[in-house]
Design a protein around this motif. Sequence first.
Motif, PDB file in Angstrom:
ATOM      1  N   SER A 164       0.770  -1.291  -0.087  1.00 29.80           N
ATOM      2  CA  SER A 164       0.135  -0.063  -0.095  1.00 29.80           C
ATOM      3  C   SER A 164       0.976   1.222  -0.036  1.00 29.80           C
ATOM      4  N   GLY A 165       1.970   1.363   0.582  1.00 29.22           N
ATOM      5  CA  GLY A 165       2.923   2.457   0.830  1.00 29.22           C
ATOM      6  C   GLY A 165       3.521   2.828  -0.581  1.00 29.22           C
ATOM      7  N   TRP A 166       3.871   1.546  -1.113  1.00 32.53           N
ATOM      8  CA  TRP A 166       4.593   1.895  -2.516  1.00 32.53           C
ATOM      9  C   TRP A 166       3.523   1.987  -3.634  1.00 32.53           C
ATOM     10  N   LEU A 167       2.333   1.726  -3.452  1.00 30.04           N
ATOM     11  CA  LEU A 167       1.345   2.224  -4.335  1.00 30.04           C
ATOM     12  C   LEU A 167       0.890   3.712  -4.214  1.00 30.04           C
ATOM     13  N   ILE A 168       0.821   4.322  -2.910  1.00 33.15           N
ATOM     14  CA  ILE A 168       0.884   5.690  -2.702  1.00 33.15           C
ATOM     15  C   ILE A 168       1.902   6.635  -3.114  1.00 33.15           C
ATOM     16  N   GLU A 169       3.067   5.934  -2.977  1.00 34.20           N
ATOM     17  CA  GLU A 169       4.304   6.662  -3.654  1.00 34.20           C
ATOM     18  C   GLU A 169       4.295   6.443  -5.165  1.00 34.20           C
ATOM     19  N   TRP A 170       3.923   5.558  -5.709  1.00 33.08           N
ATOM     20  CA  TRP A 170       3.720   5.585  -7.191  1.00 33.08           C
ATOM     21  C   TRP A 170       2.846   6.481  -7.552  1.00 33.08           C
ATOM     22  N   ASN A 171       1.590   6.631  -7.125  1.00 30.63           N
ATOM     23  CA  ASN A 171       0.609   7.486  -7.557  1.00 30.63           C
ATOM     24  C   ASN A 171       0.782   8.799  -7.354  1.00 30.63           C
ATOM     25  N   HIS A 172       1.673   9.166  -6.551  1.00 30.61           N
ATOM     26  CA  HIS A 172       2.219  10.443  -6.125  1.00 30.61           C
ATOM     27  C   HIS A 172       3.278  11.002  -7.007  1.00 30.61           C
ATOM     28  N   ALA A 173       4.227   9.864  -7.696  1.00 34.24           N
ATOM     29  CA  ALA A 173       4.917  10.287  -8.627  1.00 34.24           C
ATOM     30  C   ALA A 173       4.424  10.194  -9.742  1.00 34.24           C
ATOM     31  N   THR A 174       3.335   9.641 -10.207  1.00 40.72           N
ATOM     32  CA  THR A 174       2.435   9.760 -11.277  1.00 40.72           C
ATOM     33  C   THR A 174       1.710  11.074 -11.321  1.00 40.72           C
ATOM     34  N   GLN A 175       1.164  11.458 -10.402  1.00 34.83           N
ATOM     35  CA  GLN A 175       0.391  12.574 -10.241  1.00 34.83           C
ATOM     36  C   GLN A 175       1.395  14.173 -10.512  1.00 34.83           C
ATOM     37  N   LYS A 176       2.607  13.865  -9.633  1.00 35.02           N
ATOM     38  CA  LYS A 176       3.215  15.129 -10.051  1.00 35.02           C
ATOM     39  C   LYS A 176       3.758  15.269 -11.414  1.00 35.02           C
ATOM     40  N   LEU A 177       4.232  14.089 -12.035  1.00 35.92           N
ATOM     41  CA  LEU A 177       4.303  14.059 -13.642  1.00 35.92           C
ATOM     42  C   LEU A 177       3.284  14.359 -14.396  1.00 35.92           C
ATOM     43  N   VAL A 178       2.269  13.797 -14.051  1.00 36.86           N
ATOM     44  CA  VAL A 178       1.074  14.123 -15.028  1.00 36.86           C
ATOM     45  C   VAL A 178       0.548  15.548 -14.993  1.00 36.86           C
ATOM     46  N   GLU A 179       0.647  16.041 -13.881  1.00 39.80           N
ATOM     47  CA  GLU A 179       0.092  17.510 -13.754  1.00 39.80           C
ATOM     48  C   GLU A 179       1.338  18.458 -13.988  1.00 39.80           C
ATOM     49  N   SER A 180       2.418  17.902 -14.472  1.00 41.67           N
ATOM     50  CA  SER A 180       3.561  19.044 -15.119  1.00 41.67           C
ATOM     51  C   SER A 180       3.033  19.341 -16.462  1.00 41.67           C
ATOM     52  N   PHE A 181       1.982  18.283 -17.047  1.00 38.33           N
ATOM     53  CA  PHE A 181       1.566  18.915 -18.533  1.00 38.33           C
ATOM     54  C   PHE A 181       0.439  19.470 -18.381  1.00 38.33           C
ATOM     55  N   GLU A 182       0.243  20.580 -19.321  1.00 40.82           N
ATOM     56  CA  GLU A 182      -0.809  21.468 -19.588  1.00 40.82           C
ATOM     57  C   GLU A 182      -2.011  20.615 -19.912  1.00 40.82           C
ATOM     58  N   ASN A 183      -3.203  20.957 -19.308  1.00 39.18           N
ATOM     59  CA  ASN A 183      -4.516  20.595 -19.750  1.00 39.18           C
ATOM     60  C   ASN A 183      -4.641  18.813 -19.414  1.00 39.18           C
ATOM     61  N   THR A 184      -3.868  18.530 -18.430  1.00 39.36           N
ATOM     62  CA  THR A 184      -3.595  17.093 -18.129  1.00 39.36           C
ATOM     63  C   THR A 184      -3.943  17.114 -16.660  1.00 39.36           C
ATOM     64  N   THR A 185      -4.511  15.843 -16.260  1.00 38.08           N
ATOM     65  CA  THR A 185      -4.858  15.829 -14.835  1.00 38.08           C
ATOM     66  C   THR A 185      -4.955  14.127 -14.316  1.00 38.08           C
ATOM     67  N   PHE A 186      -4.776  14.340 -13.141  1.00 37.32           N
ATOM     68  CA  PHE A 186      -4.618  12.880 -12.260  1.00 37.32           C
ATOM     69  C   PHE A 186      -5.702  12.770 -11.669  1.00 37.32           C
ATOM     70  N   THR A 187      -6.490  11.771 -11.541  1.00 38.47           N
ATOM     71  CA  THR A 187      -7.626  11.365 -10.920  1.00 38.47           C
ATOM     72  C   THR A 187      -7.326  10.218 -10.006  1.00 38.47           C
ATOM     73  N   PRO A 188      -7.388  10.450  -8.604  1.00 36.00           N
ATOM     74  CA  PRO A 188      -6.926   9.296  -7.880  1.00 36.00           C
ATOM     75  C   PRO A 188      -8.309   8.363  -7.895  1.00 36.00           C
ATOM     76  N   THR A 189      -7.795   7.087  -7.565  1.00 38.12           N
ATOM     77  CA  THR A 189      -8.857   6.015  -7.490  1.00 38.12           C
ATOM     78  C   THR A 189      -8.780   5.220  -6.184  1.00 38.12           C
ATOM     79  N   TYR A 190      -9.888   5.106  -5.529  1.00 39.20           N
ATOM     80  CA  TYR A 190      -9.809   4.480  -4.169  1.00 39.20           C
ATOM     81  C   TYR A 190     -11.092   3.557  -3.999  1.00 39.20           C
TER      82      TYR A 190
END
Length: 190
Positions: A164-190
């Motif tokens: 679970s900790g690794w998945l949270i870290e994975w999603n955080h790194a993904t969100q940080k990268l994804v949202e560095s692109f214009e008009n691009t968003t990360f949607t968390p899924t729980y």
Amino acid sequence: MKKLIWLTISLISILGMGIFAYGFGQAIGIGIEVNQVPKEPQLVMDDSPEPLEVKSILQPVPLFNIAVEGLRTSTLLSQIDEPSTIDGIRSANLILISIGGNDIRSIEDLPSAQKSQYFQDTLDTYTDQLKEILSAIRSENRDAVVVFLGLYNLNYSSSNAENSGWLIEWNHATQKLVESFENTTFTPTY
């Protein structure tokens, strides 16, 4: 005075339970409404990138699906250069991406001593490839909204805390990268 205090506490408790019951009922109603099976013809997505026509109220909506079960980020990176995929990207108004689950899943069966370093290496490779994918999409279509769906874990129990900790870290790194692109968003899924 004691009777007044108990009466007040009782009234507040009853009011609170009523509000809770109302909210719970609303949540159940929304869940039932969202999960209803559509009564109209259903789409059947296949592995071909040919557009499917879906009738909307105003006009047909072309859908392209290049999803393949078991796909890893490296495979999507190679698919992104195919002419049919490029055509779909160029004509898209909305692009949904869900990738990375099979990449991270590869660490599950490793011995504990190897997992930490392998996780970091896998995450680094994944984020590099995802950056290339998003850059390729943006080079073909700057206007489409890109929505990246975060990964989720079905087992957030204490026995699965490391994953679970690794998945949270994975999603955080993904969100940080994804949202560095214009008009691009990360949607968390729980």
